[in-house]
Structures are given as C-alpha cells and as structure tokens.
Write a protein that holds these residues in place. Structure first.
Motif, short mmCIF file in Angstrom:
data_model
loop_
_atom_site.label_atom_id
_atom_site.label_comp_id
_atom_site.label_asym_id
_atom_site.label_seq_id
_atom_site.Cartn_x
_atom_site.Cartn_y
_atom_site.Cartn_z
N THR A 122 8.59 -3.48 7.16
CA THR A 122 7.78 -2.41 7.46
C THR A 122 8.11 -1.25 8.69
O THR A 122 7.51 -0.71 8.73
N HIS A 182 8.90 2.04 5.18
CA HIS A 182 8.22 2.70 5.05
C HIS A 182 6.90 2.63 5.14
O HIS A 182 6.39 0.91 5.33
N ILE A 183 6.08 3.54 5.66
CA ILE A 183 4.26 3.36 5.50
C ILE A 183 3.84 1.76 5.37
O ILE A 183 3.03 1.67 5.19
N ARG A 184 3.94 2.46 3.34
CA ARG A 184 3.35 0.75 2.57
C ARG A 184 3.73 0.21 2.92
O ARG A 184 2.88 -1.03 2.34
N LEU A 234 4.37 -1.27 5.64
CA LEU A 234 3.91 -1.49 6.75
C LEU A 234 2.70 -1.87 6.76
O LEU A 234 1.87 -3.56 7.35
#
Length: 396
Positions: A24, A27-29, A31
C-alpha cells in the motif's frame, strides 16, 4: 501497473498481511485495491500485533478498511495504543471478539469503549483486570469467558445472568469463598448450552441444578478434577443417554468412574490414560457403553484387557490407537468374548505396542482363537478426533 484489477486482487490475496501493507506504500493503486482484497478474505481474522509489529498508521488503515467486513476477531495487543486505535472504530458485524494483552492491562473502565466499538457482540472473551462490572451492558451477549479476568467477582456474575440469557459460560477461575457467599440464579443458568468450569465450581453452583439444565449440550471440566463429582454429575444429569464422555488424564479408572451409573453412554474416548479397569479381577464390569476409543493409553495387565472384552456386552466398537500394553502376545478367545453377547464387537487396532521391562517398544501381536459373526478384528486407524480437555461430557 497494467494488469486489470481482478488479476491484481488475485495476486495480492496470495501475500501475507505484512507484505500487503507494504504494497500500500508502493503505489496508490495498491492502496485503493487492498480494502477489496481484505473484504474477500478477512471475515474471520486472527491477528497478533506482538509478532507483526504494525505501525500505528498501518493498523489504522487495516482496521478502518475492515470495520464493515469483520465478523470474528481474535486479537493479541502489544501496547495500549493498539486498544485505543481499535476502539476508535465501530465494527457493527463482529459477533465474536476474543483478545489478550501483552505489556499492559485493561480495566473495568475500558469495557464501555468495547461495548461502543462492538455493538452487536454475542461472544466475548476478554483478558485483563476486569471484575465483571459493565459486562451486563452488552445488549446481545450470549457467550462469555471470564477465565482470564484476574479480578473477577462472583457477585458481578449475577446481574449478567439475570439480564443476559447466556448460552455459553467459561469459568475455571473462582475459589470456595465465592461459592459460599454467592448463589447463582437458576433462571440465569437454565439457558446454558456450553459450560466450562472446574469441579469445585460445579459443586458450588451447578450440581444441584443439573436436572434443570436441560439445554446443556457440552460440559467441560478444566484444571482441578474431583472424580467423585464427575460421577455424580453423570448420574444427576437426568438424560436418557449421554452422547460422549472424553477423558484426557491418567487419573480415571473406567470401573470407578462409571460404577453405579444408570444412564447409558454412547461413546467413551480416553487419551493418555492408564486403564486399570478396577484392580479386583473377580468383579464384573457393569457399564452400558456402545463405543470406546483409547489413544496413547496404557493397559498394564492382560487380565484387565480380558475384562474389557468379556464384560461389556453392549460394546460395539473398541478402538485402540498407539496404546502401550504390559504384555506382547494376546489371544482373543472368541468363544469367551461372544458369550451372552447379542451385538457384534468390532475391534480396531492401529500402531499398538508392547512395552518391555527395559522400556523398549515392540509391535503388539494379536492372535484370534475361533471365529464368530459377533467378533471381528480390524487393522488400521479410525477417523476419530480426540479432545484436548481433561474431561468433556456431551449431551444430546
């Protein structure tokens, strides 16, 4: 990252929690996707913060992401801030919460916070210096363990029983002083289906009401065992039959424990027990039992084994698994075994040994003399799950 969400979720589900939380931060994806991953796999969660050492940020994210999804939570907390983070959320769907603490204590003043965080809790097993105060305020409480409440007071059990129709209660905590000073309300215990206690608590609070505890399905005796009490409980249960008795101790003699028992027992399981079967060889076993399973038990004398086969005419299955015998060559006299028998006896033997005078083990040798449809010797293990409790009694 070009993989579709469904593929990424399948990959992320294969990771352990520590690695998932690390992802998490990558990368924001990840998360965004991780709460979806947890919703698919985290309805029942066992979490040891003592071993994981999660940061406060990661713990908040994990608990906050799962506050709607958790239904069962087993939690080992390392420090007070873990509790503060936990109770900062509301978990509306958790019905079973059991926890322990490592380097700090929780007190009665913390119970209202737990009630707020788990408004629909039905099963509660706390660890701390609780006296039982405020526990009656759980609106849906059905199963309560107080064995790990170091300051628990018997007087506080009364309002819990009066306000909550408990189905399960685990004690194994209190001494005789509490029994003399406190009497539990019959109306508060008659709904019990599962009861864990020691034999002292049984005598002080429950034995006189055994006939009224008609909903009781499982009775577990913990720690201190008085075998006279166990026998009296079996006799006073007022049941047509007892589904199963499980014993895991060397202190139980079948003949002594079940002497004078009027209620039939369908199944008896004994683990790590010595099986003397009463040291008076001329006495006759008069016990109504259908199935006996012995695992890692010791049968020191051949005469005891003879009695078991000869006297128990209602016995249908005798399972012997990894037992030690004080004799190596045993001859089954089929004629003696089937005498006055109306039901076939099936004996199942698996990895049993003879223990010689030098404590060396030798494979047990069985010989069958004669043949009859009412006796059959089988080689091989039975699919039996043995209990880990000292004494377990299961009612229909």
């Amino acid at each position: 990252v070009c993989l579709p969400d469904d593929v990424l979720i399948l990959i992320l589900r294969k990771l352990d929690l520590i690695t998932q939380l690390k992802m998490t931060h990558v990368h924001i994806r990840f998360l965004i996707l991780m709460p979806r991953v947890w919703r698919l796999q985290c309805r029942s969660m066992t979490l040891s913060l003592i071993e994981l050492h999660l940061s406060d940020q990661d713990l908040r994210f994990f608990l906050g992401s799962n506050r709607e999804g958790f239904q069962v939570l087993r939690l080992k907390m390392e420090k007070r801030v873990n509790f503060d983070i936990l109770t900062g959320y509301i978990f509306p769907n958790i019905h079973d919460f059991r926890f322990s603490t490592h380097s700090f204590w929780l007190f009665d003043s913390d119970i209202p916070r737990i009630i707020r965080a788990f408004p629909n809790l039905r099963t509660f097993s706390p660890h701390g210096r609780f006296t039982g105060q405020h526990m009656k305020e759980f609106p849906s409480l059905e199963n309560l363990t107080v064995s790990f409440c170091t300051n628990f007071k018997a007087a506080n059990l009364i309002p819990i029983l009066e306000t909550r129709k408990l189905r399960g209660l685990k004690l194994d905590l209190l001494d005789e002083e509490h029994f003399r000073e406190t009497k539990l309300p019959l109306e508060g215990i008659r709904h019990l289906e599962i009861l864990h206690c020691d034999t002292g608590e049984m005598v002080g609070w429950f034995q006189e009401h055994m006939e009224q505890l008609t909903k009781l399905k499982k009775l577990i005796f913990c720690s201190r065992i008085n075998w006279d009490v166990v026998r009296r409980v079996l006799n006073s249960s007022n049941r047509k039959s007892i589904k199963c008795v499980q014993l895991r101790t060397s202190g139980a003699d079948i003949e002594y424990l079940f002497h004078g028992l009027t209620v039939p027992i369908r199944t008896l399981q004994m683990t790590v027990a010595v099986v003397p079967l009463n040291e008076m060889p001329n006495t006759k076993l008069n016990i109504n039992i259908n199935h006996i399973y012995l695992r890692k038990c010791i049968v020191p004398i051949e005469e005891y084994f003879d009695k078991l086969l000869r006297d128990l005419k209602t016995l249908e299955i005798l399972g012997l698994d990894s037992c030690l015998f004080g004799f190596q060559d045993y001859k089954f006299s089929v004629q003696d075994i089937v005498k006055d028998r109306r039901i076939a006896l099936h004996l199942h033997s698996h990895q049993n040994n003879y223990l010689d005078s030098r404590n060396k083990k030798w494979p047990m040798k069985w010989n069958v003399e004669g043949e009859h449809s009412l006796f059959k010797l089988h080689e091989g293990a039975l699919n039996i799950t043995y209990a880990c409790d000292i004494v377990g009694i299961y009612f229909d």
